[in-house]
Design a protein around this motif. Structure first.
Motif, PDB file in Angstrom:
ATOM      1  N   VAL A 156      13.305  50.897  32.782  1.00 46.44           N
ATOM      2  CA  VAL A 156      13.715  49.850  31.863  1.00 46.44           C
ATOM      3  C   VAL A 156      14.603  48.958  32.717  1.00 46.44           C
ATOM      4  N   THR A 157      14.237  47.689  32.813  1.00 41.01           N
ATOM      5  CA  THR A 157      15.000  46.763  33.648  1.00 41.01           C
ATOM      6  C   THR A 157      15.801  45.827  32.765  1.00 41.01           C
ATOM      7  N   ILE A 158      17.102  45.822  32.983  1.00 43.26           N
ATOM      8  CA  ILE A 158      18.030  44.952  32.271  1.00 43.26           C
ATOM      9  C   ILE A 158      18.223  43.713  33.139  1.00 43.26           C
ATOM     10  N   PHE A 159      17.937  42.551  32.585  1.00 43.49           N
ATOM     11  CA  PHE A 159      18.105  41.299  33.327  1.00 43.49           C
ATOM     12  C   PHE A 159      19.379  40.602  32.865  1.00 43.49           C
ATOM     13  N   MET A 160      20.201  40.251  33.833  1.00 40.34           N
ATOM     14  CA  MET A 160      21.484  39.597  33.594  1.00 40.34           C
ATOM     15  C   MET A 160      21.466  38.235  34.284  1.00 40.34           C
ATOM     16  N   LYS A 182       6.933  40.402  36.094  1.00 35.23           N
ATOM     17  CA  LYS A 182       6.726  40.529  34.644  1.00 35.23           C
ATOM     18  C   LYS A 182       7.677  39.603  33.889  1.00 35.23           C
ATOM     19  N   PHE A 183       8.930  39.532  34.329  1.00 32.29           N
ATOM     20  CA  PHE A 183       9.910  38.641  33.686  1.00 32.29           C
ATOM     21  C   PHE A 183       9.414  37.202  33.737  1.00 32.29           C
ATOM     22  N   ILE A 184       8.975  36.761  34.905  1.00 33.15           N
ATOM     23  CA  ILE A 184       8.532  35.368  35.071  1.00 33.15           C
ATOM     24  C   ILE A 184       7.286  35.078  34.232  1.00 33.15           C
ATOM     25  N   GLU A 198       6.456  36.574  31.351  1.00 36.86           N
ATOM     26  CA  GLU A 198       6.621  36.797  29.909  1.00 36.86           C
ATOM     27  C   GLU A 198       7.831  36.124  29.258  1.00 36.86           C
ATOM     28  N   GLN A 199       8.789  35.650  30.041  1.00 35.80           N
ATOM     29  CA  GLN A 199      10.058  35.193  29.462  1.00 35.80           C
ATOM     30  C   GLN A 199      10.227  33.677  29.512  1.00 35.80           C
ATOM     31  N   ASP A 200      11.146  33.196  28.701  1.00 38.00           N
ATOM     32  CA  ASP A 200      11.539  31.795  28.716  1.00 38.00           C
ATOM     33  C   ASP A 200      12.384  31.569  29.971  1.00 38.00           C
ATOM     34  N   LEU A 201      11.951  30.667  30.819  1.00 40.61           N
ATOM     35  CA  LEU A 201      12.632  30.421  32.094  1.00 40.61           C
ATOM     36  C   LEU A 201      13.483  29.153  32.078  1.00 40.61           C
ATOM     37  N   SER A 202      13.708  28.602  30.900  1.00 43.85           N
ATOM     38  CA  SER A 202      14.419  27.318  30.813  1.00 43.85           C
ATOM     39  C   SER A 202      15.838  27.402  31.391  1.00 43.85           C
ATOM     40  N   PHE A 203      16.446  28.589  31.406  1.00 42.80           N
ATOM     41  CA  PHE A 203      17.790  28.707  31.971  1.00 42.80           C
ATOM     42  C   PHE A 203      17.785  28.494  33.480  1.00 42.80           C
TER      43      PHE A 203
END
Length: 151
Positions: A93-97, A140-142, A144-149
């Motif tokens: 499980v990867t926690i992204f900060m 996977k993050f790139i 599946e996730q919102d990258l607007s930040f």
């Protein structure tokens, strides 16, 4: 290859700054060496220790790996992803900060664990990183996730 017996928790941190010259947001990545995901690019980070909160883990790992001291109060949680790595027989499980730093501090970055990093830490834009061979949790993050930040 030994099969991992328990799910592990990893923490990856987007350490970013806004470049005053071109206005682009850049974040820190490095090419992994000596562990699973070798030769792929990933965020600085590591394993969550027992009884450790996510912010403390991110702060500790960033200091240990990059020589940057993050303000714990400014470290933010983004998301958690379930990363099943069949080929490597690993499950995390990867926690992204996330933490944005001042441009003036980017010169403090050093390779603190050369046995775990090929070459040097690199500051990249989201456009640049999409063309690299990425560590599977970051890929996977790139995808599946919102990258607007990161804009």
């Amino acid at each position: 290859m030994a099969v991992q017996e328990h799910v592990r928790v990893g923490v990856g941190c987007f350490v970013t700054y806004r470049d005053p010259n071109d206005g682009k947001q850049r974040f820190l990545i490095g090419q992994r060496k000596g562990s699973h995901g070798a030769n792929t690019y990933g965020l600085p980070g590591g394993h969550l220790d027992m009884f450790e909160d996510f912010e403390t883990c991110a702060q500790r790992e960033i200091l240990e790996e990059t020589n940057l001291t993050l303000d714990k109060e400014k470290i933010q949680f983004i998301t958690a992803l379930n990363n099943i790595m069949q080929a490597e027989q690993k499950h995390y499980v990867t926690i992204f900060m996330y933490n944005q730093i001042d441009y003036k501090t980017i010169g403090h970055v050093k390779v603190m664990e050369p046995e775990k990093l090929q070459g040097t830490w690199q500051w990249v834009t989201i456009e640049q990183v999409k063309n690299l061979n990425l560590f599977s949790p970051l890929q996977k993050f790139i995808e599946e996730q919102d990258l607007s930040f990161l804009d």
